[in-house]
Design an enzyme around this catalytic site. Structure first.
Site, short mmCIF file in Angstrom:
data_model
loop_
_atom_site.label_atom_id
_atom_site.label_comp_id
_atom_site.label_asym_id
_atom_site.label_seq_id
_atom_site.Cartn_x
_atom_site.Cartn_y
_atom_site.Cartn_z
N ASN A 278 -0.14 -1.96 7.50
CA ASN A 278 0.54 -1.02 8.40
C ASN A 278 -0.31 0.25 8.47
O ASN A 278 -0.24 1.09 7.58
CB ASN A 278 1.94 -0.72 7.86
CG ASN A 278 2.67 0.29 8.73
OD1 ASN A 278 2.22 0.61 9.82
ND2 ASN A 278 3.79 0.81 8.24
N LYS B 38 -0.07 2.65 10.51
CA LYS B 38 0.67 3.85 10.98
C LYS B 38 -0.18 4.58 12.04
O LYS B 38 -0.85 3.93 12.82
CB LYS B 38 1.04 4.73 9.79
CG LYS B 38 1.72 3.91 8.68
CD LYS B 38 2.32 4.75 7.60
CE LYS B 38 2.97 3.84 6.57
NZ LYS B 38 3.69 4.55 5.54
N HIS C 32 10.83 0.35 10.83
CA HIS C 32 10.18 1.02 9.69
C HIS C 32 10.95 2.30 9.36
O HIS C 32 11.46 2.98 10.25
CB HIS C 32 8.72 1.35 10.03
CG HIS C 32 7.96 1.82 8.83
ND1 HIS C 32 8.06 3.11 8.38
CD2 HIS C 32 7.17 1.15 7.97
CE1 HIS C 32 7.31 3.23 7.29
NE2 HIS C 32 6.77 2.05 7.02
N GLU D 143 10.06 5.18 8.66
CA GLU D 143 9.58 6.40 9.34
C GLU D 143 10.17 6.47 10.75
O GLU D 143 10.50 7.54 11.24
CB GLU D 143 8.04 6.42 9.36
CG GLU D 143 7.50 6.76 7.98
CD GLU D 143 6.12 6.20 7.69
OE1 GLU D 143 5.42 5.76 8.62
OE2 GLU D 143 5.76 6.17 6.49
N GLU E 106 11.41 -2.24 1.87
CA GLU E 106 10.61 -1.04 1.61
C GLU E 106 11.51 0.09 1.13
O GLU E 106 12.10 0.81 1.96
CB GLU E 106 9.89 -0.61 2.89
CG GLU E 106 8.90 -1.63 3.40
CD GLU E 106 7.74 -0.97 4.13
OE1 GLU E 106 6.61 -1.22 3.75
OE2 GLU E 106 7.99 -0.17 5.05
N GLY F 249 4.44 5.75 0.47
CA GLY F 249 3.48 6.85 0.53
C GLY F 249 3.61 7.84 -0.61
O GLY F 249 3.05 8.94 -0.55
N SER G 112 3.78 1.77 -1.67
CA SER G 112 2.70 2.04 -2.64
C SER G 112 2.16 0.77 -3.30
O SER G 112 1.83 0.79 -4.49
CB SER G 112 3.15 3.06 -3.68
OG SER G 112 3.54 4.28 -3.05
P1 PGA Z 1 2.54 2.79 1.59
O1 PGA Z 1 3.32 2.47 2.96
O2 PGA Z 1 1.89 1.50 1.15
O3 PGA Z 1 1.55 3.86 1.95
O4 PGA Z 1 3.57 3.25 0.61
C1 PGA Z 1 4.01 1.25 3.14
C2 PGA Z 1 4.70 1.26 4.47
O5 PGA Z 1 5.18 2.33 4.89
O6 PGA Z 1 4.79 0.23 5.13
#
Ligand code: PGA
Length: 252
Positions: free
Chosen positions: A11, A13, A97, A99, A169, A175, A214
């Site tokens: 991903n 982003k 997602h 976000e 998630e 993140g 993460s």
């Molecule tokens: P991350 O993001 O691996 O940076 O924690 C995962 C995601 O948001 O899909």
């Protein structure tokens, strides 16, 4: 491990211009040829989709978008439909997602329409669910996961569940560098599978459930060894071709 083929999805982003996406794939694709037994997906921005689709070509790497609208077409300025993504050559789409839920007003009602729209267009939906830290601390994780799974799949025929990919998630792990423990992640993924089994037992056995939050080369193998974790949705660590290849290796 179960009989399910693992999926590792990058991903990206809002990262990587077209030249950067091409550079990543030029470095990654030669390594991907050796990664048997794992499905690999990259999710670029809309503007880099065609570059990724062209580069991935007949390789084992598939390309997914990061969002879509549920209508086929219409007066929805700034939106892109499932049919348009399929027309561009995308294979899948990330939906829900955290976000998008937290920052862009994505709702369960919209997701209930997006999932079948994606399936009908021939796209694999990667549906994201997960609790916030406050919800986990309040002991509400299972209630939240149950509510999201039920609402987001309300209009999806039970017979199509096996075609989905679901990503668990936990918002507090995205993140942040704070990964869920393998036990926490397994418990949540098993719970999601059991809720899907309420709708269709065979579909729930077949659906791939990913962990995201993460995930990195150092923790991927342990997370991926859990019975109900069938892969990963990787953000930060997917921006580097070497790190992403290491995670894919851990799943292959
Ligand atoms: P991350 O993001 O691996 O940076 O924690 C995962 C995601 O948001 O899909």
């Amino acid at each position: 491990m179960s009989g399910r083929t693992p999926v590792i999805a990058a991903n990206w982003k809002m990262h990587k211009r077209r030249d950067e996406a091409a550079e990543f794939l030029d470095a990654f694709l030669p390594r991907a040829t050796e990664l048997n037994g794992v499905e690999i997906v990259v999710c670029p921005t809309y503007t880099a989709l065609d570059v990724a689709i062209e580069r991935c070509g007949s390789s084992r790497v598939r390309v997914a978008a990061q969002n879509m609208h549920f209508e086929r077409e219409g007066a929805f300025t700034g939106e892109v439909s499932a049919a348009m993504l399929a027309d561009a050559g995308a294979d899948g789409v990330v939906l829900g997602h955290s976000e998008r839920r937290a920052l862009f007003g994505e709702t369960d009602e919209a997701l209930a329409r997006k999932v079948p729209a994606a399936l009908d267009a021939g796209l694999v939906p990667i549906l994201c669910v997960g609790e916030t830290e406050a919800q986990r601390d309040a002991g509400e994780t299972e209630a939240l996961l149950r509510a999201q799974v039920e609402a987001d799949l309300a209009a999806t025929e039970p017979g199509r569940l096996a075609e989905l990919v679901v990503a668990y998630e936990p918002v507090w792990a995205i993140g942040t560098g704070r990964t869920a423990s393998p036990e926490q992640a397994q418990e949540a993924c098993a719970f999601i599978r059991s809720r899907l089994a309420d709708r269709d037992a065979a579909g729930a056995e077949a659906v791939r459930i990913l962990y995201g939050g993460s995930m990195k080369p150092a923790n991927a193998a342990e997370l991926l060894s859990q019975h109900d974790i069938d892969g990963g949705l990787v953000g930060g660590a997917s921006l580097d071709p070497g790190d992403f290849a290491s995670i894919c290796e851990a799943a292959s």
